[in-house]
Design a protein around this motif. Structure first.
Motif, PDB file in Angstrom:
ATOM      1  N   GLU A  50       0.870  -1.178   0.000  1.00  0.00           N
ATOM      2  CA  GLU A  50       0.000   0.000   0.000  1.00  0.00           C
ATOM      3  C   GLU A  50       0.909   1.230   0.000  1.00  0.00           C
ATOM      4  OE1 GLU A  50      -2.865  -0.296   3.161  1.00  0.00           O
ATOM      5  OE2 GLU A  50      -3.080   1.874   3.348  1.00  0.00           O
ATOM      6  N   HIS A  80       9.135   1.838  -7.999  1.00  0.00           N
ATOM      7  CA  HIS A  80       8.599   1.080  -6.857  1.00  0.00           C
ATOM      8  C   HIS A  80       7.199   0.605  -7.227  1.00  0.00           C
ATOM      9  CE1 HIS A  80       7.964  -0.360  -2.855  1.00  0.00           C
ATOM     10  NE2 HIS A  80       9.066   0.198  -2.392  1.00  0.00           N
ATOM     11  N   LYS A 116      13.834   3.170   2.072  1.00  0.00           N
ATOM     12  CA  LYS A 116      13.219   2.230   3.017  1.00  0.00           C
ATOM     13  C   LYS A 116      12.637   2.893   4.259  1.00  0.00           C
ATOM     14  CE  LYS A 116      14.261  -2.138   3.552  1.00  0.00           C
ATOM     15  NZ  LYS A 116      13.555  -2.998   2.608  1.00  0.00           N
ATOM     16  N   ALA A 119      10.068   6.653   2.193  1.00  0.00           N
ATOM     17  CA  ALA A 119       8.971   6.597   1.215  1.00  0.00           C
ATOM     18  C   ALA A 119       7.757   5.907   1.855  1.00  0.00           C
ATOM     19  CB  ALA A 119       9.428   5.842  -0.027  1.00  0.00           C
ATOM     20  N   PHE A 121       5.405   3.615   1.994  1.00  0.00           N
ATOM     21  CA  PHE A 121       4.888   2.310   1.563  1.00  0.00           C
ATOM     22  C   PHE A 121       4.712   1.436   2.801  1.00  0.00           C
ATOM     23  CE2 PHE A 121       7.088   3.651  -2.304  1.00  0.00           C
ATOM     24  CZ  PHE A 121       6.251   3.211  -3.316  1.00  0.00           C
ATOM     25  N   TRP A 122       3.732   0.534   2.724  1.00  0.00           N
ATOM     26  CA  TRP A 122       3.525  -0.431   3.816  1.00  0.00           C
ATOM     27  C   TRP A 122       3.267  -1.797   3.210  1.00  0.00           C
ATOM     28  CZ3 TRP A 122       1.200   4.280   3.254  1.00  0.00           C
ATOM     29  CH2 TRP A 122       1.675   5.269   4.131  1.00  0.00           C
ATOM     30  N   LYS A 123       3.870  -2.829   3.831  1.00  0.00           N
ATOM     31  CA  LYS A 123       3.734  -4.192   3.326  1.00  0.00           C
ATOM     32  C   LYS A 123       2.833  -5.015   4.231  1.00  0.00           C
ATOM     33  CE  LYS A 123       8.359  -4.438   1.277  1.00  0.00           C
ATOM     34  NZ  LYS A 123       9.753  -4.420   1.768  1.00  0.00           N
ATOM     35  N   TRP A 133       1.022  -7.091   9.118  1.00  0.00           N
ATOM     36  CA  TRP A 133       1.718  -5.902   8.630  1.00  0.00           C
ATOM     37  C   TRP A 133       3.185  -6.040   8.995  1.00  0.00           C
ATOM     38  CZ3 TRP A 133      -0.379  -2.682   5.293  1.00  0.00           C
ATOM     39  CH2 TRP A 133      -1.768  -2.614   5.229  1.00  0.00           C
TER      40      TRP A 133
ATOM     41  N   PHE B   6      -3.525   5.107   6.730  1.00  0.00           N
ATOM     42  CA  PHE B   6      -2.942   4.021   5.944  1.00  0.00           C
ATOM     43  C   PHE B   6      -2.583   2.810   6.803  1.00  0.00           C
ATOM     44  CE2 PHE B   6      -2.114   7.862   3.505  1.00  0.00           C
ATOM     45  CZ  PHE B   6      -2.508   7.474   2.229  1.00  0.00           C
ATOM     46  N   ALA B   7      -2.523   1.659   6.122  1.00  0.00           N
ATOM     47  CA  ALA B   7      -2.090   0.380   6.717  1.00  0.00           C
ATOM     48  C   ALA B   7      -2.924   0.062   7.966  1.00  0.00           C
ATOM     49  CB  ALA B   7      -0.589   0.404   6.979  1.00  0.00           C
ATOM     50  N   TRP B   8      -2.294  -0.368   9.076  1.00  0.00           N
ATOM     51  CA  TRP B   8      -3.120  -0.793  10.217  1.00  0.00           C
ATOM     52  C   TRP B   8      -3.822   0.364  10.914  1.00  0.00           C
ATOM     53  CZ3 TRP B   8      -1.438   1.460  14.602  1.00  0.00           C
ATOM     54  CH2 TRP B   8      -0.070   1.595  14.848  1.00  0.00           C
ATOM     55  N   PHE B  77      -0.167   7.191   9.784  1.00  0.00           N
ATOM     56  CA  PHE B  77       0.232   5.860   9.310  1.00  0.00           C
ATOM     57  C   PHE B  77       1.335   5.274  10.190  1.00  0.00           C
ATOM     58  CE2 PHE B  77       1.956   9.290   6.551  1.00  0.00           C
ATOM     59  CZ  PHE B  77       3.307   9.199   6.834  1.00  0.00           C
ATOM     60  N   PRO B  79       5.086   3.354  10.903  1.00  0.00           N
ATOM     61  CA  PRO B  79       6.404   3.517  10.281  1.00  0.00           C
ATOM     62  C   PRO B  79       6.433   2.792   8.933  1.00  0.00           C
ATOM     63  CG  PRO B  79       6.648   3.009  12.601  1.00  0.00           C
ATOM     64  CD  PRO B  79       5.189   2.862  12.281  1.00  0.00           C
ATOM     65  N   VAL B  80       7.082   3.406   7.950  1.00  0.00           N
ATOM     66  CA  VAL B  80       7.018   2.875   6.587  1.00  0.00           C
ATOM     67  C   VAL B  80       7.882   1.622   6.420  1.00  0.00           C
ATOM     68  CG1 VAL B  80       6.492   5.154   5.684  1.00  0.00           C
ATOM     69  CG2 VAL B  80       8.868   4.374   5.725  1.00  0.00           C
ATOM     70  N   THR B  81       7.479   0.769   5.484  1.00  0.00           N
ATOM     71  CA  THR B  81       8.182  -0.515   5.291  1.00  0.00           C
ATOM     72  C   THR B  81       8.327  -0.862   3.804  1.00  0.00           C
ATOM     73  OG1 THR B  81       6.083  -1.707   5.538  1.00  0.00           O
ATOM     74  CG2 THR B  81       7.431  -1.486   7.506  1.00  0.00           C
ATOM     75  N   GLY B  82       8.651   0.152   2.999  1.00  0.00           N
ATOM     76  CA  GLY B  82       8.823  -0.119   1.566  1.00  0.00           C
ATOM     77  C   GLY B  82      10.187  -0.691   1.241  1.00  0.00           C
TER      78      GLY B  82
END
Lengths: 162, 83
Positions: A50, A80, A116, A119, A121-123, A133, B6-8, B77, B79-82
């Motif tokens: 996301e 990405h 990382k 940006a 993004f969430w997995k 998550w 966003f996310a959870w 949101f 913490p990001v995890t891209g």
């Protein structure tokens, strides 16, 4: 250049496009992130990425501009993906091209480290234990920290542009 | 004010985006979080551990002391995890 997309990318095509026609480039370094099939003790069958449309593109452009301020780069690329991906799928491509290898290697490493932790993004992993998550790793924060703080926010006039 | 989750954080609030008009005494992100937490159990859960939730105002990372107004786009949101 930055791209945020659902579809896959072809590594050869992307890297060729990055240097074709620019004979000042002597080195091109790239990193590709892939979906793994394990997370700790759990097996992963799929992953859904996301992101925050708008802020994602802005953050990636800022990361690219920061790399350009730090190294003498001829071109950079960040692609990405988002949406549902399966083990073995490509998630991300970062690449940096310069006259010499040092700047290309360093900038490439920098691009993925900063991406990382910056940006949006969430997995979400689909595992044998259910949906989970992915949590941010301290190691990623440390990897970002080793590059120091952002440089003064000046335009970058010698390198890649959109 | 446009608020995005966003996310959870989104899963807990139960909404991905909403337009709200906040009272005049909401001056900072911190005030906004306190106000949101009173709206429903889902919001209270989303902000149960406020230190974990990241915030962006107009698509820039900010701290909870940052000012907010009804013209802003605010996003919450994890913490990001891209990458």
């Amino acid at each position: 250049m930055i791209r945020v997309q659902q579809q896959d990318f072809d590594l050869g095509t992307e890297l060729s496009a990055l240097h074709t026609g620019n004979h000042a480039i002597g080195g091109l370094c790239s990193f590709v992130g892939l979906v793994r099939d394990v997370a700790g003790a759990d097996e992963i069958s799929a992953m859904t990425l996301e992101h925050y449309p708008g802020m994602t593109e802005k953050a990636l452009r800022e990361i690219e501009a920061e790399a350009c301020r730090r190294w003498p780069l001829e071109s950079t690329l960040i692609i990405h993906r988002y949406g549902r991906l399966e083990p073995g799928d490509q998630i991300v491509l970062v690449a940096a091209a310069s006259a010499h290898r040092e700047a290309a290697f360093d900038a490439c490493y920098f691009l993925i480290d900063w991406l990382k932790t910056k940006a949006p993004f969430w997995k979400l992993e689909d595992t044998t234990a259910g949906e989970q998550w992915v949590t941010a790793r301290d190691a990623d924060a440390a990897a970002t920290a080793r590059w120091g703080a952002a440089m003064p926010d000046e335009p970058c006039d010698h390198g890649p542009t959109e | 004010m446009k608020i995005l989750y966003f996310a959870w954080v989104r899963e807990k609030t139960g909404v991905s985006a909403e337009e709200v008009t906040v009272p005049a005494d909401i001056a900072t992100v911190s005030d906004l979080v306190d106000w949101l937490k009173k709206r429903s159990g889902g919001y209270a859960q989303a902000f149960a551990d406020e230190a974990v939730v990241r915030v962006a105002v107009n698509q820039e990372y900010v701290s909870v002391a940052h000012a907010v107004s009804n013209e802003d786009e605010v996003a919450f949101f994890p913490p990001v995890t891209g990458g």
